[in-house]
Every structure is written in C-alpha cells, then in structure tokens.
Design a protein around this motif. Sequence first.
Motif, PDB file in Angstrom:
ATOM      1  N   VAL A 214       0.881  -1.070   0.080  1.00  0.00           N
ATOM      2  CA  VAL A 214      -0.016   0.086  -0.160  1.00  0.00           C
ATOM      3  C   VAL A 214       1.164   1.431  -0.075  1.00  0.00           C
ATOM      4  CG1 VAL A 214      -1.590   1.440   1.407  1.00  0.00           C
ATOM      5  CG2 VAL A 214      -2.061  -0.998   0.889  1.00  0.00           C
ATOM      6  N   PRO A 215       1.990   1.435   0.830  1.00  0.00           N
ATOM      7  CA  PRO A 215       2.807   2.508   0.932  1.00  0.00           C
ATOM      8  C   PRO A 215       3.504   2.694  -0.499  1.00  0.00           C
ATOM      9  CG  PRO A 215       3.246   1.478   2.737  1.00  0.00           C
ATOM     10  CD  PRO A 215       2.240   0.421   1.971  1.00  0.00           C
ATOM     11  N   VAL A 216       3.841   1.613  -1.110  1.00  0.00           N
ATOM     12  CA  VAL A 216       4.553   1.700  -2.700  1.00  0.00           C
ATOM     13  C   VAL A 216       3.489   2.378  -3.540  1.00  0.00           C
ATOM     14  CG1 VAL A 216       5.721   0.352  -4.342  1.00  0.00           C
ATOM     15  CG2 VAL A 216       5.949  -0.228  -2.073  1.00  0.00           C
ATOM     16  N   TYR A 217       2.299   1.796  -3.378  1.00  0.00           N
ATOM     17  CA  TYR A 217       1.234   2.095  -4.216  1.00  0.00           C
ATOM     18  C   TYR A 217       0.951   3.658  -4.186  1.00  0.00           C
ATOM     19  CZ  TYR A 217      -3.385   1.993  -6.674  1.00  0.00           C
ATOM     20  OH  TYR A 217      -4.554   2.211  -7.441  1.00  0.00           O
ATOM     21  N   LEU A 218       0.598   4.115  -3.054  1.00  0.00           N
ATOM     22  CA  LEU A 218       0.506   5.405  -2.780  1.00  0.00           C
ATOM     23  C   LEU A 218       1.733   6.437  -3.234  1.00  0.00           C
ATOM     24  CD1 LEU A 218      -1.506   5.259   0.507  1.00  0.00           C
ATOM     25  CD2 LEU A 218      -2.360   5.442  -1.733  1.00  0.00           C
ATOM     26  N   VAL A 219       2.706   5.988  -2.902  1.00  0.00           N
ATOM     27  CA  VAL A 219       4.252   6.851  -3.144  1.00  0.00           C
ATOM     28  C   VAL A 219       4.243   6.895  -4.540  1.00  0.00           C
ATOM     29  CG1 VAL A 219       6.564   7.109  -2.859  1.00  0.00           C
ATOM     30  CG2 VAL A 219       5.216   6.465  -0.844  1.00  0.00           C
ATOM     31  N   CYS A 220       4.015   5.813  -5.310  1.00  0.00           N
ATOM     32  CA  CYS A 220       4.097   5.816  -6.808  1.00  0.00           C
ATOM     33  C   CYS A 220       3.341   6.809  -7.396  1.00  0.00           C
ATOM     34  CB  CYS A 220       4.088   4.566  -7.204  1.00  0.00           C
ATOM     35  SG  CYS A 220       5.450   3.333  -7.180  1.00  0.00           S
ATOM     36  N   LEU A 221       2.262   7.090  -6.727  1.00  0.00           N
ATOM     37  CA  LEU A 221       1.397   8.261  -7.339  1.00  0.00           C
ATOM     38  C   LEU A 221       2.082   9.658  -7.328  1.00  0.00           C
ATOM     39  CD1 LEU A 221      -2.085   7.252  -5.784  1.00  0.00           C
ATOM     40  CD2 LEU A 221      -1.042   6.682  -8.076  1.00  0.00           C
ATOM     41  N   ILE A 222       3.011   9.851  -6.825  1.00  0.00           N
ATOM     42  CA  ILE A 222       3.731  11.159  -6.713  1.00  0.00           C
ATOM     43  C   ILE A 222       4.693  11.355  -7.668  1.00  0.00           C
ATOM     44  CG2 ILE A 222       5.213  12.680  -5.113  1.00  0.00           C
ATOM     45  CD1 ILE A 222       4.171  11.053  -2.784  1.00  0.00           C
ATOM     46  N   PRO A 223       4.678  12.314  -8.671  1.00  0.00           N
ATOM     47  CA  PRO A 223       5.656  12.460  -9.689  1.00  0.00           C
ATOM     48  C   PRO A 223       7.051  12.198  -9.255  1.00  0.00           C
ATOM     49  CG  PRO A 223       3.965  14.050  -9.566  1.00  0.00           C
ATOM     50  CD  PRO A 223       3.749  13.522  -8.563  1.00  0.00           C
ATOM     51  N   LEU A 224       7.903  11.345  -9.930  1.00  0.00           N
ATOM     52  CA  LEU A 224       9.315  10.994  -9.980  1.00  0.00           C
ATOM     53  C   LEU A 224       9.557  10.242  -8.676  1.00  0.00           C
ATOM     54  CD1 LEU A 224      10.887  14.144 -11.383  1.00  0.00           C
ATOM     55  CD2 LEU A 224      10.258  11.927 -12.744  1.00  0.00           C
ATOM     56  N   ALA A 225       8.577  10.326  -7.727  1.00  0.00           N
ATOM     57  CA  ALA A 225       8.926   9.327  -6.328  1.00  0.00           C
ATOM     58  C   ALA A 225       9.298   8.026  -6.730  1.00  0.00           C
ATOM     59  CB  ALA A 225       8.016   9.451  -5.389  1.00  0.00           C
ATOM     60  N   ALA A 226       8.628   7.390  -7.605  1.00  0.00           N
ATOM     61  CA  ALA A 226       8.841   5.986  -8.020  1.00  0.00           C
ATOM     62  C   ALA A 226      10.357   5.739  -8.372  1.00  0.00           C
ATOM     63  CB  ALA A 226       7.870   5.563  -9.248  1.00  0.00           C
ATOM     64  N   VAL A 227      10.901   6.785  -8.645  1.00  0.00           N
ATOM     65  CA  VAL A 227      12.542   6.674  -9.012  1.00  0.00           C
ATOM     66  C   VAL A 227      13.267   5.959  -7.819  1.00  0.00           C
ATOM     67  CG1 VAL A 227      14.667   7.816  -9.861  1.00  0.00           C
ATOM     68  CG2 VAL A 227      12.552   8.423 -10.896  1.00  0.00           C
ATOM     69  N   VAL A 228      12.864   6.579  -6.764  1.00  0.00           N
ATOM     70  CA  VAL A 228      13.270   5.895  -5.337  1.00  0.00           C
ATOM     71  C   VAL A 228      12.770   4.836  -4.928  1.00  0.00           C
ATOM     72  CG1 VAL A 228      13.888   6.615  -2.989  1.00  0.00           C
ATOM     73  CG2 VAL A 228      14.371   8.269  -4.884  1.00  0.00           C
ATOM     74  N   VAL A 229      11.353   4.801  -4.707  1.00  0.00           N
ATOM     75  CA  VAL A 229      10.767   3.765  -4.076  1.00  0.00           C
ATOM     76  C   VAL A 229      10.752   2.437  -4.710  1.00  0.00           C
ATOM     77  CG1 VAL A 229       8.233   4.147  -5.101  1.00  0.00           C
ATOM     78  CG2 VAL A 229       8.650   3.516  -2.682  1.00  0.00           C
ATOM     79  N   PHE A 230      10.863   2.525  -6.032  1.00  0.00           N
ATOM     80  CA  PHE A 230      10.635   1.371  -6.921  1.00  0.00           C
ATOM     81  C   PHE A 230      11.925   0.369  -6.840  1.00  0.00           C
ATOM     82  CE2 PHE A 230       9.922  -1.362 -10.715  1.00  0.00           C
ATOM     83  CZ  PHE A 230       8.346  -1.472 -10.503  1.00  0.00           C
ATOM     84  N   PRO A 231      13.054   0.904  -6.715  1.00  0.00           N
ATOM     85  CA  PRO A 231      14.064   0.006  -6.348  1.00  0.00           C
ATOM     86  C   PRO A 231      14.125  -0.491  -4.600  1.00  0.00           C
ATOM     87  CG  PRO A 231      15.028   2.025  -7.500  1.00  0.00           C
ATOM     88  CD  PRO A 231      13.437   2.199  -7.274  1.00  0.00           C
ATOM     89  N   ALA A 232      13.618   0.384  -4.053  1.00  0.00           N
ATOM     90  CA  ALA A 232      13.359   0.153  -2.515  1.00  0.00           C
ATOM     91  C   ALA A 232      12.374  -1.115  -2.652  1.00  0.00           C
ATOM     92  CB  ALA A 232      13.205   1.204  -1.636  1.00  0.00           C
ATOM     93  N   ALA A 233      11.336  -0.830  -3.317  1.00  0.00           N
ATOM     94  CA  ALA A 233      10.356  -1.911  -3.214  1.00  0.00           C
ATOM     95  C   ALA A 233      10.772  -3.266  -3.688  1.00  0.00           C
ATOM     96  CB  ALA A 233       9.111  -1.541  -4.040  1.00  0.00           C
ATOM     97  N   MET A 234      11.662  -3.090  -4.683  1.00  0.00           N
ATOM     98  CA  MET A 234      12.250  -4.526  -5.432  1.00  0.00           C
ATOM     99  C   MET A 234      13.111  -5.224  -4.258  1.00  0.00           C
ATOM    100  SD  MET A 234      11.139  -5.042  -8.171  1.00  0.00           S
ATOM    101  CE  MET A 234      12.101  -6.564  -8.390  1.00  0.00           C
ATOM    102  N   ALA A 235      13.970  -4.613  -3.406  1.00  0.00           N
ATOM    103  CA  ALA A 235      14.528  -5.130  -2.192  1.00  0.00           C
ATOM    104  C   ALA A 235      13.666  -5.404  -1.263  1.00  0.00           C
ATOM    105  CB  ALA A 235      15.349  -3.815  -1.845  1.00  0.00           C
ATOM    106  N   ALA A 236      12.679  -4.654  -0.901  1.00  0.00           N
ATOM    107  CA  ALA A 236      11.570  -5.020   0.133  1.00  0.00           C
ATOM    108  C   ALA A 236      10.895  -6.406  -0.397  1.00  0.00           C
ATOM    109  CB  ALA A 236      10.808  -3.904   0.446  1.00  0.00           C
ATOM    110  N   GLY A 237      10.574  -6.392  -1.678  1.00  0.00           N
ATOM    111  CA  GLY A 237       9.962  -7.490  -2.183  1.00  0.00           C
ATOM    112  C   GLY A 237      10.567  -8.962  -1.916  1.00  0.00           C
ATOM    113  N   THR A 238      11.900  -8.499  -2.047  1.00  0.00           N
ATOM    114  CA  THR A 238      13.082  -9.843  -2.018  1.00  0.00           C
ATOM    115  C   THR A 238      12.933 -10.051  -0.393  1.00  0.00           C
ATOM    116  OG1 THR A 238      14.354  -9.072  -3.628  1.00  0.00           O
ATOM    117  CG2 THR A 238      15.307 -10.732  -2.383  1.00  0.00           C
ATOM    118  N   LEU A 239      13.249  -9.250   0.430  1.00  0.00           N
ATOM    119  CA  LEU A 239      12.747  -9.574   1.801  1.00  0.00           C
ATOM    120  C   LEU A 239      11.570 -10.298   2.150  1.00  0.00           C
ATOM    121  CD1 LEU A 239      14.446  -6.292   3.289  1.00  0.00           C
ATOM    122  CD2 LEU A 239      15.549  -8.449   2.956  1.00  0.00           C
ATOM    123  N   LEU A 240      10.463  -9.763   1.502  1.00  0.00           N
ATOM    124  CA  LEU A 240       9.179 -10.406   1.878  1.00  0.00           C
ATOM    125  C   LEU A 240       9.177 -11.880   1.302  1.00  0.00           C
ATOM    126  CD1 LEU A 240       5.875 -10.133   2.952  1.00  0.00           C
ATOM    127  CD2 LEU A 240       5.634  -9.121   0.399  1.00  0.00           C
TER     128      LEU A 240
END
Length: 248
Positions: A214-240
Amino acid sequence: MIKDFAVGVGLLGHGLRIVTRDRSMLKRGAVPVLLASVILFGGLTLLATNLDALVAWATPFADDWATTWRRALRIAAGLVMAVAAIAVSLLVFSGLALAVGGPFYESIAEDVEDKVLGGVPNTERIGWGRAAWIGLRDTVLLILRALVWAIVLLALGFIPVLGQTVVPVLAIAIGAWLLAVELTAIPFVRRGHSLRERRATLRKSRAMTLGFAVPVYLVCLIPLAAVVVFPAAMAAGTLLAHRLLARP
C-alpha cells in the motif's frame, strides 16, 4: 493483523535503507523507472483531460435526472473510474519497468539475498529474455484481473455513501495487492515458483503483503517518487518473499 501490516511497512523501510546505503542499487533500479514514468504520467494526463467525457459516456441513463442527482452520480462514477484507471496504469508501469529492467532488478534481488540475507541456496538466474517474458505475461494476467475488479468497483460506485467512501479504499487495496504480486516476481521465480504459487504464498500473509504494497502504491502516485521507491520496493519484495518462503 495490524502487527503483520506493520511488519510489511517495516520491510519497505528496510528496503529503502538498503538502496540508499548502496547507491549502485538505486542507480540500477532508477533507469527503467524513468522510462516507465514518462509513459505512466502521459496516460494519466490523457485520462484526466478526458474524464468528464468518459463519465458522461458511461452514464447516459442519468441525462434526464435532476441536476443535483446527476452531478452526484457522475462525481462518484468519475472518482471510481479514476481510481481504477490509476490501478491499471500502475500495473502497466511496474510491468514495463520489470520487462525493460529485468537484469537490473534481478541484480538488486541477488545483492539483497547475498549481502543482507547471507545467500539463498538453489536459486537460478533468470536472464533478460526470460525476465521480460515473465514481466509481460504476469502484467497481462494481472491487468485482466484489475479490469474485472474495475467493473465491479464501478458498479459499486453508484451506491450512495458506499461509493464515495468504502469503494476508493477497496480500490487502493486491490491495486496494491496486484502490484505486490508483480513486485515479488523476481525472487519467487529465482526460487522456481510459478505465478499461482506466488499468489497463494502472498495470500497466506495478506496483511503483511498489503503493509508492504500500500505505501509503494500511494508513493508511486507522486511524480518521480517512483525513481526511489521502486528500487526500494524490489529490495523489500525480496525480503518479503524470503520471509514468507522460509515459513514452514
């Protein structure tokens, strides 16, 4: 349930710390996101400029209603339609980023597994061609599911009060869930698990998965925020994925 949700949020925070400490991960993950972001926001801009016409086209039966009721119905329909379109757009965005940046995100998953988790036995390398195919295939399947849910939510959006309160929240939860299925693709595939197995595993820890997504989804709605959150989400998805697959 609340505890598991908080754990999911914590995993995303851990993923963010990993990629900010290792700038090479951040750079690798940002390249495909920049390309996908241009397409995403171009599509959302097109939707925003044509939303009134789309809502009017979808609700012709309200043309003869009193102005107040017609306006209320079309505002509700427009809200649900916008939320559903955003959900589909984010799936397209993440699928495109994964397809274009397959090797980049696989390297992030591999670094997390080796440097943070101490190595994971019996994993396999995916390669760009296979990663692109898996990303496109999963995206198409998940978009079809998203469209089915969009129709259901659009119908529910016509219900007074419920359509303006519960339905948007439900739409965000569904969109975040489908996004989580995409974001965990690489670590699951590296362990030889299919899409069906991935969904079943995530479903057993739904609250934790949503806490991550849910935080990834909401943050990705902010312009260019996905540039940071998407790599973090990939790392977090691996941990999950590692956490869930380690459970007996």
